[in-house]
Design a protein around this motif. Structure first.
Motif, short mmCIF file in Angstrom:
data_model
loop_
_atom_site.label_atom_id
_atom_site.label_comp_id
_atom_site.label_asym_id
_atom_site.label_seq_id
_atom_site.Cartn_x
_atom_site.Cartn_y
_atom_site.Cartn_z
N LEU A 120 -7.66 3.65 -9.90
CA LEU A 120 -8.74 3.11 -9.29
C LEU A 120 -9.29 1.94 -10.39
O LEU A 120 -9.64 1.05 -10.04
N ALA A 121 -9.64 2.52 -11.56
CA ALA A 121 -10.28 2.00 -12.61
C ALA A 121 -9.34 0.73 -13.02
O ALA A 121 -9.79 -0.28 -13.36
N TRP A 122 -8.22 1.07 -12.99
CA TRP A 122 -7.13 -0.03 -13.34
C TRP A 122 -7.14 -1.36 -12.44
O TRP A 122 -7.32 -2.36 -12.85
N VAL A 123 -7.28 -0.63 -11.26
CA VAL A 123 -7.18 -1.79 -10.03
C VAL A 123 -8.50 -2.62 -10.30
O VAL A 123 -8.63 -3.97 -10.07
N ALA A 124 -9.86 -1.80 -10.46
CA ALA A 124 -11.06 -2.81 -10.68
C ALA A 124 -11.08 -3.46 -11.76
O ALA A 124 -11.68 -4.48 -11.96
N TRP A 125 -10.52 -3.08 -12.90
CA TRP A 125 -10.70 -3.63 -14.13
C TRP A 125 -9.52 -5.01 -13.96
O TRP A 125 -9.96 -6.11 -14.51
N LEU A 134 0.91 -1.10 -0.15
CA LEU A 134 0.09 0.03 -0.02
C LEU A 134 0.85 1.31 -0.05
O LEU A 134 0.45 2.26 -0.13
N LEU A 135 2.02 0.99 0.02
CA LEU A 135 2.96 2.27 0.41
C LEU A 135 3.02 3.09 -0.98
O LEU A 135 2.94 4.53 -0.83
N PRO A 136 2.81 2.64 -2.21
CA PRO A 136 2.80 3.68 -3.47
C PRO A 136 1.65 4.31 -3.25
O PRO A 136 1.49 5.53 -3.90
N PHE A 137 0.42 4.01 -2.52
CA PHE A 137 -0.74 4.72 -2.37
C PHE A 137 -0.67 5.63 -1.61
O PHE A 137 -1.20 6.83 -1.61
N PHE A 138 -0.16 5.42 -0.31
CA PHE A 138 -0.27 6.37 0.82
C PHE A 138 1.04 7.11 1.00
O PHE A 138 0.86 8.12 1.60
N ALA A 139 2.24 6.79 0.43
CA ALA A 139 3.43 7.48 0.62
C ALA A 139 3.81 8.57 -0.32
O ALA A 139 4.62 9.44 -0.20
N THR A 140 3.44 8.43 -1.59
CA THR A 140 3.56 9.40 -2.46
C THR A 140 3.35 10.85 -2.42
O THR A 140 4.03 11.78 -2.78
N PRO A 141 2.53 11.33 -1.40
CA PRO A 141 2.26 12.56 -1.10
C PRO A 141 3.39 13.25 -0.54
O PRO A 141 3.63 14.48 -0.57
N MET A 142 4.27 12.33 0.18
CA MET A 142 5.43 12.93 0.87
C MET A 142 6.44 13.61 -0.11
O MET A 142 7.16 14.68 -0.02
N LEU A 143 6.41 12.68 -1.47
CA LEU A 143 7.41 13.43 -2.24
C LEU A 143 6.57 14.54 -3.42
O LEU A 143 7.34 15.31 -3.75
N VAL A 144 5.52 13.86 -3.90
CA VAL A 144 4.80 14.71 -5.00
C VAL A 144 4.15 15.96 -4.58
O VAL A 144 4.06 17.02 -5.21
N SER A 145 3.55 15.93 -3.41
CA SER A 145 2.53 17.20 -2.91
C SER A 145 3.28 18.51 -3.08
O SER A 145 2.62 19.26 -3.44
N PRO A 146 4.56 18.39 -2.42
CA PRO A 146 5.36 19.75 -2.41
C PRO A 146 5.56 20.43 -3.91
O PRO A 146 5.37 21.50 -4.18
N ILE A 147 5.97 19.41 -4.87
CA ILE A 147 6.12 19.57 -6.07
C ILE A 147 4.70 20.37 -6.73
O ILE A 147 4.80 21.07 -7.58
N LEU A 167 -1.04 -4.41 -9.78
CA LEU A 167 -1.95 -3.71 -8.77
C LEU A 167 -1.03 -2.72 -8.16
O LEU A 167 -1.52 -1.55 -8.07
N VAL A 168 0.11 -3.01 -7.56
CA VAL A 168 0.78 -1.81 -7.00
C VAL A 168 1.26 -0.69 -8.01
O VAL A 168 1.15 0.43 -7.54
N ILE A 169 1.50 -1.12 -9.20
CA ILE A 169 1.52 0.08 -10.37
C ILE A 169 0.32 0.98 -10.63
O ILE A 169 0.59 2.21 -10.35
#
Length: 474
Positions: A344-349, A306-319, A360-362
């Motif tokens: 989310l559609a990719w995960v569902a599909w 789940l890290l790619p879903f929850f952790a990306t704001p630390m890196l991407v949000s400031p940019i 799924l992680v991608i």
């Protein structure tokens, strides 16, 4: 000059204590997610029952946050903050000792009320203690802890659940609270704001209306849509919310000033926040359940995935925030929410058991980047739509929209899940997971359309001096 080291030490304690309270509250809003399957097994609870461990926390949090700010202004922010921290700590003990799901839900409700007090007042105490020229750096440190808590929450929850026991995700709060409460009473400065009338009737009406609607959605698959229980709560919920609107129009100092919703960007920004939060929180819940119950990953394994879903704001949000200052907020919001929808559609599909977890992680990474772009820009659009004296109230309303959106997203997603699948076997779990994720993607589409309708703001983003008036971190 002789008192400078003492002043620095005191300010250090202010930063440390307020950040500790903030970190605890944010961490507890996400740390439970990876522990839910184990809770489900140990407490012999259904998914619809267990969702209330999240919903009760979220509803109490959302309903109490503006009232907590008003209480702090009236009787002292230090007193109310330490009261909230103590309440949160006691509720954590009750959560850890809960023998059944009903007691756990009750304890999580009290914990949510404690969090509603700690979160806004921690920032207010912090920003009033530091001089204006240092607030930007201090608020940045403080806000960075929220990103750390969100990123580490699933891993900490998974590690504690797998290595010790799920009860310890609550026990770890206790020694921190026991130490922080007396230190807060001794070392935090006291401050007051302009005393406002407490709109307890408004808070009660909106809370009761939301609870009624969520109750109907969570119970419909069990007792039937035509049952008296579901029909009654489906009628009562909107009726109570209409009564809330009527009350807010008639009271002198309302919980939610409805005149602010006449501002296009303010109204659309809060709708976007509501829908975005609904998609994010529901998706996080169902992906966690799928990883552990259908794919049988360990709690730590699920947290890492789940890290790619929850952790990306630390890196991407400031940019993303800096880029939005150059090219405008709407393009960043729309692109970000479009990426959230696509992920989310990719995960569902591709959510069947035959699909590799790597794929799924991608997909979750794509969604996480989208979330990271929307998180700094949507609240800024809301706050930039109002005049400086209204920023505090506007921020509180936006946080209410976020928490209530999370509650509704989980309730709607659970209803869809129960219509197509059930807990029991990997196959029945995945049968409900895929349509539940399509529901999350649909909510993200609606959030994208809402963001697309946001026009240019009337004023620039709030500066650091105005940020001092915020009751919460946007």
């Amino acid at each position: 000059m002789s008192d400078k080291p003492e002043t620095k030490r005191r300010l250090g304690w202010v930063l440390g204590l307020t950040s500790t309270g903030y970190f605890m509250v944010v961490l507890d809003s996400v740390v439970v997610i990876t522990a839910l399957p184990r809770m489900q097994h140990d407490l012999h609870a259904s998914l619809s029952s267990l969702q209330w461990t999240l919903n009760a926390y979220g509803i109490a949090f959302a309903a109490g946050i503006i009232t907590a700010v008003a209480l702090g202004d009236r009787i002292g922010r230090r007193k109310v903050f330490t009261l909230g921290l103590g309440l949160f700590t006691i509720a954590s003990i009750a959560c850890a000792l809960a023998p059944n799901v009903s007691d756990l839900i009750a304890a999580r409700t009290v914990q949510g009320l404690g969090g509603a007090i700690v979160l806004p007042l921690s920032l207010t105490i912090l920003t009033t203690a530091f001089p204006a020229e240092r607030r930007g750096m201090i608020v940045g440190i403080y806000g960075g802890l929220a990103g750390l808590a969100v990123a580490m929450g699933p891993i900490i929850g998974g590690a504690v659940t797998q290595g010790i026991d799920w009860h310890w995700i609550f026990w770890i709060n206790v020694p921190i609270g026991v130490i922080a409460v007396p230190l807060g009473l001794r070392l935090l400065p006291e401050s007051y704001g302009a005393p406002e009338r407490l709109d307890l009737i408004g808070a009660a009406l909106v809370t009761a209306g939301v609870v009624a609607l969520v109750w109907a959605l969570s119970r419909a698959n069990q007792v039937g849509w035509s049952s008296a229980e579901v029909l009654g709560t489906l009628v009562a919920g909107p009726a109570l919310l209409v009564a809330f609107v009527w009350w807010e129009r008639s009271v002198c100092q309302p919980l939610v000033p409805l005149r602010l919703f006449a501002l296009r960007d303010f109204a659309l920004g809060n709708v976007t926040t509501f829908l975005m939060s609904a998609a994010i929180f529901a998706a996080g819940l169902f992906v966690t359940e799928e990883f552990q119950l259908a794919r049988e990953y360990s709690p730590v394994g699920a947290g890492l995935r789940l890290l790619p879903f929850f952790a990306t704001p630390m890196l991407v949000s400031p940019i993303a925030g800096a880029l939005s200052d150059r090219i405008g907020r709407r393009p960043i919001m729309v692109v970000g929410l479009s990426l959230l929808t696509a992920g989310l559609a990719w995960v569902a599909w591709r959510g069947s058991l035959d699909t590799s977890w790597i794929e799924l992680v991608i997909a979750l990474l794509v969604a996480g980047v989208g979330v990271s772009m929307a998180l700094p820009t949507v609240p800024t659009a809301v706050l930039s739509a109002v005049a400086p004296p209204e920023i505090g109230k506007a921020s509180g309303i936006n946080y209410m929209a976020q928490r209530f959106g999370a509650v509704f997203g989980i309730a709607i997603g659970t209803t869809v899940f129960g219509s197509y699948g059930r807990l029991g076997t990997p196959a029945t779990m995945t049968a409900g997971f895929e349509p539940a994720l399509w529901t999350c993607a649909a909510l993200a589409v609606l959030a994208t359309l809402s963001a697309l309708a946001i026009t240019s703001s009337r004023r620039q983003a709030p500066n650091q001096a105005e940020l001092a008036d915020l009751p919460i971190a946007a």
